[in-house]
Design a protein around this motif. Structure first.
Motif, PDB file in Angstrom:
ATOM      1  N   ALA A 297       0.833  -1.204   0.000  1.00  0.00           N
ATOM      2  CA  ALA A 297       0.000   0.000   0.000  1.00  0.00           C
ATOM      3  C   ALA A 297       0.866   1.252   0.000  1.00  0.00           C
ATOM      4  O   ALA A 297       0.569   2.236  -0.695  1.00  0.00           O
ATOM      5  N   ALA A 298       1.953   1.215   0.766  1.00  0.00           N
ATOM      6  CA  ALA A 298       2.854   2.366   0.829  1.00  0.00           C
ATOM      7  C   ALA A 298       3.509   2.622  -0.524  1.00  0.00           C
ATOM      8  O   ALA A 298       3.686   3.780  -0.933  1.00  0.00           O
ATOM      9  N   MET A 299       3.860   1.566  -1.239  1.00  0.00           N
ATOM     10  CA  MET A 299       4.465   1.720  -2.562  1.00  0.00           C
ATOM     11  C   MET A 299       3.476   2.340  -3.547  1.00  0.00           C
ATOM     12  O   MET A 299       3.829   3.194  -4.359  1.00  0.00           O
ATOM     13  N   THR A 300       2.201   1.924  -3.448  1.00  0.00           N
ATOM     14  CA  THR A 300       1.177   2.504  -4.316  1.00  0.00           C
ATOM     15  C   THR A 300       0.983   3.983  -4.005  1.00  0.00           C
ATOM     16  O   THR A 300       0.866   4.815  -4.907  1.00  0.00           O
ATOM     17  N   LEU A 301       0.981   4.316  -2.734  1.00  0.00           N
ATOM     18  CA  LEU A 301       0.848   5.718  -2.339  1.00  0.00           C
ATOM     19  C   LEU A 301       2.009   6.538  -2.887  1.00  0.00           C
ATOM     20  O   LEU A 301       1.808   7.655  -3.399  1.00  0.00           O
ATOM     21  N   GLU A 302       3.212   6.005  -2.807  1.00  0.00           N
ATOM     22  CA  GLU A 302       4.385   6.717  -3.315  1.00  0.00           C
ATOM     23  C   GLU A 302       4.279   6.935  -4.829  1.00  0.00           C
ATOM     24  O   GLU A 302       4.581   8.018  -5.340  1.00  0.00           O
ATOM     25  N   ARG A 303       3.834   5.894  -5.534  1.00  0.00           N
ATOM     26  CA  ARG A 303       3.718   5.999  -6.992  1.00  0.00           C
ATOM     27  C   ARG A 303       2.671   7.034  -7.388  1.00  0.00           C
ATOM     28  O   ARG A 303       2.894   7.870  -8.280  1.00  0.00           O
ATOM     29  N   LEU A 304       1.513   7.010  -6.732  1.00  0.00           N
ATOM     30  CA  LEU A 304       0.439   7.942  -7.068  1.00  0.00           C
ATOM     31  C   LEU A 304       0.808   9.375  -6.675  1.00  0.00           C
ATOM     32  O   LEU A 304       0.431  10.336  -7.354  1.00  0.00           O
TER      33      LEU A 304
END
Length: 264
Positions: A208-215
């Protein structure tokens, strides 16, 4: 003929006196009650100063007398006034602690917990120092916002094998492994410059943290490239497991903002 009072004339005194009604009592408030009783201050006046109801103050007085005496109301008040007059150093905290099975927390005990958390003192040793069980000590660590969950507490301080806290830890650990993580973002810019709301479910907090960083990266790059002025986007990450409701273990929610961008 009297002039009818306004709503504020009637309601305001009640709201003021009972403003703190229902809130947990603090050690400082109990100390204030004891100090006022020792000087002969009436209960109604004490209630006014503490913004409590007189009934709430009388209820507190019961907790400041030894449980074995089973005193209530006026009897508790009279006993306390006499005791304080005869023995100014009366240990009312011992009585308060006895009424709560040893889980009454004083400022000095809280200070010990804060320092022990910083140092990583073993939980069994810490509990013995403050005179509480490991479970009650853990709960106070959470109340002080030092620990977020039983996982945090045991991972940092350990616990006694076979104890109540270890059982909760094992349940929490299994629940954590089966948890899902829900990421929501409001006011997110996509690659086309459209403001959208995002929601996604992930099998781990890291994913989830990686998705947040990407977005977040896309949001910022789009704002810069298209020279868009946008307000901050708000995000929230929530972890939930199947047994969270049953055991009250859950996971700490986190939230934040993607800073706003103003076109040059």
């Amino acid at each position: 003929m009297t002039t009818p009072g306004t709503i504020d004339d009637v309601a305001t005194p009640i709201r003021v006196l009972a403003r703190r009604s229902g809130e947990p009592w603090t050690d400082a408030e109990y100390a204030a009650v004891v100090a006022e009783l020792a000087t002969g201050t009436p209960v109604d006046q004490i209630a006014k100063e503490l913004q409590r109801t007189p009934g709430a103050v009388r209820g507190a007085l019961r907790l400041l007398t030894p449980p074995s005496l089973a005193l209530r109301g006026p009897a508790a008040e009279s006993w306390l006034r006499e005791q304080l007059a005869a023995t100014p150093a009366y240990d009312w905290r011992a009585s308060r602690r006895a009424h709560s099975n040893g889980t009454y927390w004083t400022p000095s005990a809280d200070a010990i917990l804060i320092e022990a958390w910083r140092r990583g003192t073993p939980l069994g040793e810490l509990a013995a120092t403050v005179g509480a069980t490991e479970l009650h000590t853990h709960r106070r660590l959470v109340q002080l916002h030092l620990s977020h969950s039983v996982l945090d507490t045991v991972d940092r301080l350990g616990c006694t094998p076979g104890g109540d806290l270890e059982a909760r830890y094992l349940v929490a650990r299994d629940e954590y492994r089966s948890a899902v993580w829900v990421l929501t973002i409001n006011g997110l810019l996509d690659q086309y410059g459209t403001v959208v709301d995002h929601i996604s479910v992930h099998s781990s907090r890291g994913a989830a943290a990686m998705t947040l960083e990407r977005l977040t990266s896309t949001h910022r790059a789009t704002a810069v490239t298209r020279r868009l002025s946008v307000p901050p986007a708000s995000w929230r990450l929530v972890g939930r497991g199947l047994d969270a409701a049953a055991y009250g273990l859950g996971h700490p929610d986190t939230a934040g903002e993607i800073p706003s961008h103003r076109a040059a």
